[in-house]
Scaffold this motif. Structure first.
Motif, PDB file in Angstrom:
ATOM      1  N   ASP A   6       0.836  -1.194   0.000  1.00  0.00           N
ATOM      2  CA  ASP A   6       0.000   0.000   0.000  1.00  0.00           C
ATOM      3  C   ASP A   6       0.872   1.246   0.000  1.00  0.00           C
ATOM      4  O   ASP A   6       2.102   1.161  -0.147  1.00  0.00           O
ATOM      5  CB  ASP A   6      -1.009  -0.028   1.159  1.00  0.00           C
ATOM      6  N   LEU A   7       0.292   2.407   0.177  1.00  0.00           N
ATOM      7  CA  LEU A   7       1.031   3.674   0.110  1.00  0.00           C
ATOM      8  C   LEU A   7       2.093   3.803   1.192  1.00  0.00           C
ATOM      9  O   LEU A   7       3.046   4.561   1.038  1.00  0.00           O
ATOM     10  CB  LEU A   7       0.062   4.856   0.186  1.00  0.00           C
ATOM     11  N   ASP A   8       1.927   3.065   2.295  1.00  0.00           N
ATOM     12  CA  ASP A   8       2.908   3.079   3.380  1.00  0.00           C
ATOM     13  C   ASP A   8       3.846   1.877   3.325  1.00  0.00           C
ATOM     14  O   ASP A   8       4.640   1.676   4.239  1.00  0.00           O
ATOM     15  CB  ASP A   8       2.195   3.122   4.740  1.00  0.00           C
ATOM     16  N   GLY A   9       3.730   1.079   2.288  1.00  0.00           N
ATOM     17  CA  GLY A   9       4.620  -0.064   2.142  1.00  0.00           C
ATOM     18  C   GLY A   9       4.157  -1.322   2.854  1.00  0.00           C
ATOM     19  O   GLY A   9       4.887  -2.312   2.898  1.00  0.00           O
ATOM     20  N   ILE A  10       2.949  -1.317   3.395  1.00  0.00           N
ATOM     21  CA  ILE A  10       2.409  -2.484   4.086  1.00  0.00           C
ATOM     22  C   ILE A  10       1.988  -3.524   3.048  1.00  0.00           C
ATOM     23  O   ILE A  10       1.355  -3.185   2.040  1.00  0.00           O
ATOM     24  CB  ILE A  10       1.217  -2.086   4.977  1.00  0.00           C
ATOM     25  N   ILE A  11       2.334  -4.785   3.281  1.00  0.00           N
ATOM     26  CA  ILE A  11       1.970  -5.846   2.348  1.00  0.00           C
ATOM     27  C   ILE A  11       0.490  -6.183   2.495  1.00  0.00           C
ATOM     28  O   ILE A  11      -0.009  -6.396   3.597  1.00  0.00           O
ATOM     29  CB  ILE A  11       2.808  -7.111   2.589  1.00  0.00           C
ATOM     30  N   VAL A  12      -0.177  -6.228   1.333  1.00  0.00           N
ATOM     31  CA  VAL A  12      -1.574  -6.613   1.271  1.00  0.00           C
ATOM     32  C   VAL A  12      -1.680  -7.813   0.336  1.00  0.00           C
ATOM     33  O   VAL A  12      -1.245  -7.753  -0.812  1.00  0.00           O
ATOM     34  CB  VAL A  12      -2.467  -5.459   0.743  1.00  0.00           C
ATOM     35  N   GLU A  13      -2.226  -8.901   0.860  1.00  0.00           N
ATOM     36  CA  GLU A  13      -2.478 -10.090   0.063  1.00  0.00           C
ATOM     37  C   GLU A  13      -3.875  -9.987  -0.524  1.00  0.00           C
ATOM     38  O   GLU A  13      -4.824  -9.631   0.173  1.00  0.00           O
ATOM     39  CB  GLU A  13      -2.376 -11.336   0.943  1.00  0.00           C
ATOM     40  N   ILE A  14      -3.992 -10.292  -1.804  1.00  0.00           N
ATOM     41  CA  ILE A  14      -5.287 -10.371  -2.480  1.00  0.00           C
ATOM     42  C   ILE A  14      -5.420 -11.831  -2.896  1.00  0.00           C
ATOM     43  O   ILE A  14      -4.605 -12.338  -3.662  1.00  0.00           O
ATOM     44  CB  ILE A  14      -5.349  -9.439  -3.709  1.00  0.00           C
ATOM     45  N   ALA A  15      -6.428 -12.520  -2.351  1.00  0.00           N
ATOM     46  CA  ALA A  15      -6.490 -13.969  -2.527  1.00  0.00           C
ATOM     47  C   ALA A  15      -7.897 -14.455  -2.839  1.00  0.00           C
ATOM     48  O   ALA A  15      -8.888 -13.803  -2.510  1.00  0.00           O
ATOM     49  CB  ALA A  15      -5.993 -14.653  -1.260  1.00  0.00           C
TER      50      ALA A  15
END
Length: 133
Positions: A121-130
């Motif tokens: 995301d914009l802050d570099g947090i990993i987001v999994e889309i599954a």
């Protein structure tokens, strides 16, 4: 089986700009803002059973006087992720990237049959889309 003593109710992400994160998650993942404090230091999103919340780095610093590693796209991501499940990985991934997410791993099928992609995301947090399991 449900644990009677503990239940996960919140996932709180520390971010640079709470309002910006709310707008990003609305655009990228279709979430709706549930609450934002007038100080703009804390917000919650409607996500179902567990609330996704954002706290500003300043608020986090007041809660954690010993310090913490701030999330940033310029740093390696923290060793954690949040995950969203969807029926259409391709459309969800495109929507996230169009909103400003940075692709980490394109969609691929795992050995157990689940399709998974990763963005930051914009802050570099990993987001999994599954996909569903």
């Amino acid at each position: 089986m449900r644990n009677k003593d503990y239940e996960v109710l919140y996932t709180i992400l520390y971010v640079k700009d709470v309002a910006q994160s709310v707008a990003f998650y609305e655009k990228a993942f279709g979430l709706k803002q549930q609450f934002i404090h007038e100080s703009q230091q804390y917000a919650e999103m409607e996500t179902g059973g567990t609330t996704l919340a954002f706290a500003s780095n300043e608020l986090a610093k007041s809660n954690l006087p010993q310090g913490f590693q701030e999330n940033s796209l310029s740093n390696l991501p923290a060793g954690m992720e949040i995950a969203f499940v969807t029926d259409d990985i391709t459309a969800a991934l495109s929507r996230a990237i169009e909103a400003g997410a940075v692709i980490v791993v394109d969609a691929k099928v795992k050995p157990w049959g689940q399709t998974v992609a990763y963005v930051r995301d914009l802050d570099g947090i990993i987001v999994e889309i599954a996909s569903q399991m």
